[in-house]
Write an enzyme that holds these catalytic residues in place. Structure first.
Site, PDB file in Angstrom:
ATOM      1  N   SER A 172       0.834  -1.195   0.000  1.00 33.55           N
ATOM      2  CA  SER A 172       0.000   0.000   0.000  1.00 33.55           C
ATOM      3  C   SER A 172       0.874   1.253   0.000  1.00 33.55           C
ATOM      4  O   SER A 172       1.639   1.471  -0.928  1.00 33.55           O
ATOM      5  CB  SER A 172      -0.961  -0.053   1.192  1.00 33.55           C
ATOM      6  OG  SER A 172      -1.971   0.923   1.084  1.00 33.55           O
TER       7      SER A 172
ATOM      8  N   HIS B 216      -7.444  -5.886   0.644  1.00 33.09           N
ATOM      9  CA  HIS B 216      -6.239  -5.075   0.834  1.00 33.09           C
ATOM     10  C   HIS B 216      -5.390  -5.524   2.027  1.00 33.09           C
ATOM     11  O   HIS B 216      -4.303  -4.993   2.227  1.00 33.09           O
ATOM     12  CB  HIS B 216      -6.661  -3.609   1.043  1.00 33.09           C
ATOM     13  CG  HIS B 216      -5.552  -2.615   0.903  1.00 33.09           C
ATOM     14  ND1 HIS B 216      -4.977  -2.303  -0.323  1.00 33.09           N
ATOM     15  CD2 HIS B 216      -4.913  -1.838   1.823  1.00 33.09           C
ATOM     16  CE1 HIS B 216      -4.044  -1.385  -0.141  1.00 33.09           C
ATOM     17  NE2 HIS B 216      -3.978  -1.090   1.149  1.00 33.09           N
TER      18      HIS B 216
ATOM     19  N   ASP C 142     -10.111  -5.450  -3.501  1.00 39.08           N
ATOM     20  CA  ASP C 142      -9.448  -4.465  -2.658  1.00 39.08           C
ATOM     21  C   ASP C 142     -10.368  -3.268  -2.445  1.00 39.08           C
ATOM     22  O   ASP C 142     -10.792  -2.609  -3.400  1.00 39.08           O
ATOM     23  CB  ASP C 142      -8.153  -4.010  -3.343  1.00 39.08           C
ATOM     24  CG  ASP C 142      -7.234  -3.212  -2.438  1.00 39.08           C
ATOM     25  OD1 ASP C 142      -7.729  -2.328  -1.726  1.00 39.08           O
ATOM     26  OD2 ASP C 142      -6.017  -3.468  -2.473  1.00 39.08           O
TER      27      ASP C 142
END
Length: 278
Positions: free
Chosen positions: A147, A256, A224
């Site tokens: 991320s 995610h 996600d």
């Protein structure tokens, strides 16, 4: 540098250290997994893992389940904190800015610039600290992240290819200049100069730097919840235009979080082991 915690793990050791950081202007922490080969004095390749928003130096070590494969491959894993910490360090107004959200860049704007120098911390100060104090092959070092940390891994690898010889990412923020998370962070930390933002944007960097690695590996879940912030298609198009080989693997049903990372972390470590000649 002070040892804070030490736990045996898959015949190696998972450790947490604190150190006085000149770049961050305060105390910081990092985690390190030392496989049995390193404990025996054998020099090993090392892979830095940059975690995402709200995470710390412990998050990956606890949640990713990476130590077993790292032990088998003889890889050292280094897990920095995601931002400076402390009472005197500026805090944001939300979880996606300030402490826990350093974005792995060097802030130029007040009040952030006093402490938020994460790029220099990772790529210079901490990198040198690891090389000096542990059994690391200096020319066999990789970087990966998730991320916000995926953004950090991609951009730092492109900016410091002489230090990081391999790079991969899980659900990275590929084009921070074009998503709310990145725009908020860059405006706060760097001001409003778009040319400065481009120096910290993976899509912009690959377009300017061209081919740097034999391959880049990115995994992305298609369930996600933050997919709109990530823009993997823009990074894929930029790599194709630049002639940089990218393996972008998209996975149905994965979100995610760290269950996603657990599912594919072994393959990322194996990728780095091959790229680094472990």
């Amino acid at each position: 540098m002070e040892l804070v915690q030490n736990n045996k793990c898959f015949d190696g050791e998972q450790r947490i250290y604190s150190f006085s950081s000149e770049t961050l202007n305060g105390e910081s922490r990092f985690g390190i997994f030392l496989p049995p080969q390193a404990l025996d004095g054998q020099k090993c390749p090392a892979v830095f893992f940059l975690a995402g928003l709200t995470c710390t130096e412990e998050t990956f070590a606890i949640k990713a389940h990476a130590q077993k494969m790292a032990s088998q491959l003889g890889l050292i894993l280094v897990t920095p904190d995601t931002s400076p910490r402390g009472e005197n360090v500026a805090k944001g107004d939300h979880w996606d800015i300030g402490q826990g959200a350093g974005f792995y860049i060097n802030a130029t704007e007040s009040p952030w610039s006093a402490h938020y120098q994460m790029e220099n911390c990772i790529a210079s100060e901490l990198y040198d600290l690891i090389i000096r104090n542990f059994a690391v092959h200096a020319d066999k070092t990789g970087i990966m992240g998730h991320s916000m940390g995926g953004h950090g891994a991609l951009t730092l690898a492109m900016k410091y290819p002489e230090k990081f010889s391999s790079v991969s990412a899980f659900a990275p923020i590929c084009a921070p200049s074009q998503c709310p998370w990145g725009i908020k962070a860059f405006t706060n930390y760097l001001g409003n100069v778009q040319e400065v933002w481009a120096q910290h944007d993976a899509v912009e960097l690959i377009q300017s730097k061209g081919t740097l690695f034999s391959e880049i590996l990115v995994d992305q879940g298609l369930k996600d919840q933050f997919y709109a912030q990530l823009n993997p298609a823009l990074f894929k198009a930029a790599c194709e235009k630049a002639g940089q080989k990218l393996t972008l693997r998209e996975h149905e049903g994965y979100d995610h979080g760290y269950y996603f990372i657990q599912s594919f972390i072994d393959e990322h470590l194996q990728f780095h082991a091959v790229q680094l000649g472990a």
